[in-house]
Design an enzyme around this catalytic site. Structure first.
Site, mmCIF file in Angstrom:
data_model
loop_
_atom_site.group_PDB
_atom_site.id
_atom_site.type_symbol
_atom_site.label_atom_id
_atom_site.label_comp_id
_atom_site.label_asym_id
_atom_site.label_seq_id
_atom_site.Cartn_x
_atom_site.Cartn_y
_atom_site.Cartn_z
ATOM 1 N N SER A 205 -41.099 82.905 -34.752
ATOM 2 C CA SER A 205 -42.135 81.912 -34.914
ATOM 3 C C SER A 205 -42.150 81.339 -36.334
ATOM 4 O O SER A 205 -41.199 80.679 -36.746
ATOM 5 C CB SER A 205 -43.477 82.518 -34.518
ATOM 6 O OG SER A 205 -44.432 81.528 -34.279
ATOM 7 N N ASP A 403 -41.507 78.888 -23.833
ATOM 8 C CA ASP A 403 -42.381 78.717 -24.993
ATOM 9 C C ASP A 403 -42.490 77.244 -25.352
ATOM 10 O O ASP A 403 -41.489 76.524 -25.372
ATOM 11 C CB ASP A 403 -41.822 79.494 -26.181
ATOM 12 C CG ASP A 403 -42.644 79.336 -27.450
ATOM 13 O OD1 ASP A 403 -43.893 79.376 -27.357
ATOM 14 O OD2 ASP A 403 -42.050 79.178 -28.527
ATOM 15 N N HIS A 460 -42.841 82.991 -25.766
ATOM 16 C CA HIS A 460 -42.693 83.040 -27.227
ATOM 17 C C HIS A 460 -42.178 84.393 -27.717
ATOM 18 O O HIS A 460 -41.309 84.447 -28.587
ATOM 19 C CB HIS A 460 -44.066 82.739 -27.850
ATOM 20 C CG HIS A 460 -44.058 82.464 -29.310
ATOM 21 N ND1 HIS A 460 -43.490 81.332 -29.849
ATOM 22 C CD2 HIS A 460 -44.576 83.156 -30.358
ATOM 23 C CE1 HIS A 460 -43.660 81.335 -31.164
ATOM 24 N NE2 HIS A 460 -44.310 82.438 -31.499
#
Length: 486
Positions: A205, A403, A460
């Site tokens: 991320s 994601d 994610h």
């Protein structure tokens, strides 16, 4: 995970180094200065603790050995506690020895993103030794834990994140890097058996910022140590892995629009909306991002770019339907991965056992706000990533294909834009199936020391959704190889 602006989403078995390096020896003149320190022991709340004061950096480690929490595999040691740097700056860590061949296994660290999200997310929801199955209130062993292969270190940074507490001087990705390097210096002094091990940095991320910058900083410090301008322990960095990373806003804000219209699950916007958002990107978001970079990244210009692009693109699209930005297959109130680990870590019994001194907070707003004040989110780390690839270490860029917040469209575009000797060949390649024991788990391509992977059916936090795929790519990357099908 990566915050949305305005939205908070979110191991040789040595029970104590004292046995290997007695306090009567560790401060002798013939011991290198960068590993000298004082060691002492005390008890708090009935739990025995070790304190190591690192002479070179002034840092102090205060930790519990073998708490019995999470990793319960017989003979596998674990250590949890704090690194204190300066006055009232306390960074939490949790270290697990490898389940297999710990005395020779490599060392890797995993950092979650945010900025300001705890790496306990990665530990308990993704690739750590234990996980919570079907909403259970207590953890069970994770057979696909990355400490099946490597000694694993999880760090809550910057200070204020997770169990870390105290003053937080970090305001950007660049200012965060020295703290993690200092942590590793103290860690190697306390645990010198890991000094020369191959080291891997894995993150996700906002790790698209952290990963390139931290890797680059480690390499620059290694060079400074080699030429004598800095004292410290060389970090034998061999691998950088980033899943669902936020690397380059110019590329990835555009990817929000394209992925929303043309992903492999279901369209989130219509054709007319795609056209409208593309026009808005070109007329407002892109110029603001260019202003952020063209003014050498002034805080005000980059803050403005973050708010402009959020208000015009990221915010409207993410709120345009009932979908989870971390897994578009699910509604916005998606209960997966299960968050039961949070209440578990907030239990007083667990906190006492592991040596935690502050209440656990998964993604507190204070660290995020400091990064936001410098416009850090709007800064590109593509050039830094390129220098890391150019250095020759193994680099893996990968993403779960469900994601949205750091989607694979943007990740692939970033990979194709990395500047290195194999750039043209890499960009020209078509992705092919990536298999685990003959079963397709995604599509991938490689060139030189760069690998890119799209993981099927993963949100994610890739390791949660496809743990077998994740463990295989982790092993291959740590073995200093481009990824390959099995």
């Amino acid at each position: 995970m990566r915050f949305q602006a305005g939205y908070l989403a979110a191991s040789v078995v040595l029970p104590s180094l004292a046995a290997a390096l007695p306090s009567s020896v560790e401060n002798r003149d013939d011991v290198p200065a960068h590993i000298r320190g004082k060691r002492s022991f005390y008890s708090r709340d009935g739990i025995k603790r070790t304190v190591f004061e690192h002479e070179a950096t002034g840092a102090k480690m205060d930790f519990v050995t073998n708490s019995g929490i999470c990793e319960t595999t017989p003979g596998v040691n674990q250590y949890s506690g704090y690194l204190s740097v300066g006055s009232d700056e306390n960074m939490w860590f949790w270290f697990f020895e490898a389940r297999n061949n710990a005395s020779t296994a490599p060392l890797a660290t995993f950092l979650n993103g945010g900025p300001g999200c705890s790496s306990m997310i990665g530990l308990f929801q993704e690739n750590g030794p234990c996980h919570f199955v079907n909403g259970s209130s207590t953890p069970s062993l994770n057979p696909y834990s990355w400490n099946e292969y490597a000694n694993m270190l999880y760090i809550d940074q910057p200070i204020g994140t997770g169990f870390s507490y105290g003053k937080d001087p970090v305001t950007s990705t660049v200012t965060a890097a020295p703290y993690v390097w200092t942590f590793l210096q103290a860690f190697f002094a306390q645990f010198p058996q890991y000094e020369s091990r191959d080291f891997g940095l894995f993150t996700e991320s906002y790790g698209g910022h952290y990963g390139p910058e931290f890797a680059s900083y480690f390499e620059s410090q290694n060079a400074a140590i080699a030429n004598g301008t800095t004292k410290g322990e060389n970090i034998s960095l061999v691998a950088l892995g980033i899943n669902n990373g936020w690397y380059d806003p110019i590329i990835q804000y555009k990817a929000y629009i394209d992925f929303s219209y043309n992903n492999t699950y279901s369209p989130l916007i219509s054709a007319s909306q795609h056209t409208s958002y593309t026009n808005t990107y070109t007329s407002s978001c892109l110029p603001a991002l260019k202003e952020c970079s063209s003014t050498t990244g002034s805080n005000s210009a980059c803050e403005n770019a973050e708010s402009t692009c959020y208000n015009d693109i990221e915010g409207p699209i993410s709120n345009s339907g009932d979908f989870d930005v971390y897994d578009i297959r699910e509604p916005s109130n998606d209960p997966y991965p299960p968050a039961t680990y949070v209440s578990y870590l907030q239990s007083s019994d667990v906190m006492t056992a592991i040596g935690a001194q502050s209440n656990y907070s998964e993604c507190p707003s204070a660290p995020y706000n400091k990064f936001s004040s410098t416009g850090d989110d709007s800064r590109s780390f593509l050039a830094t990533l390129s220098t890391v690839v150019q250095s020759g270490i193994q680099v893996l860029l990968w993403a779960g294909d469900a994601d949205w917040i750091c989607n694979w469209f943007g990740g692939l575009a970033v990979a194709n834009a990395v500047d290195f000797d194999g750039s043209a060949a890499f960009a020209a390649k078509e992705a092919v199936n990536y298999t685990v024991d003959g079963v397709a788990g995604g599509t991938f391509k490689t060139e030189g020391n760069l690998s890119w992977l799209r993981v099927f059916g993963a949100g994610h936090e890739v390791s949660y959704y496809q743990p077998e795929v994740a463990l295989q790519v982790f092993k291959q990357t740590m073995q200093k190889k481009v990824i390959f099908s099995t």
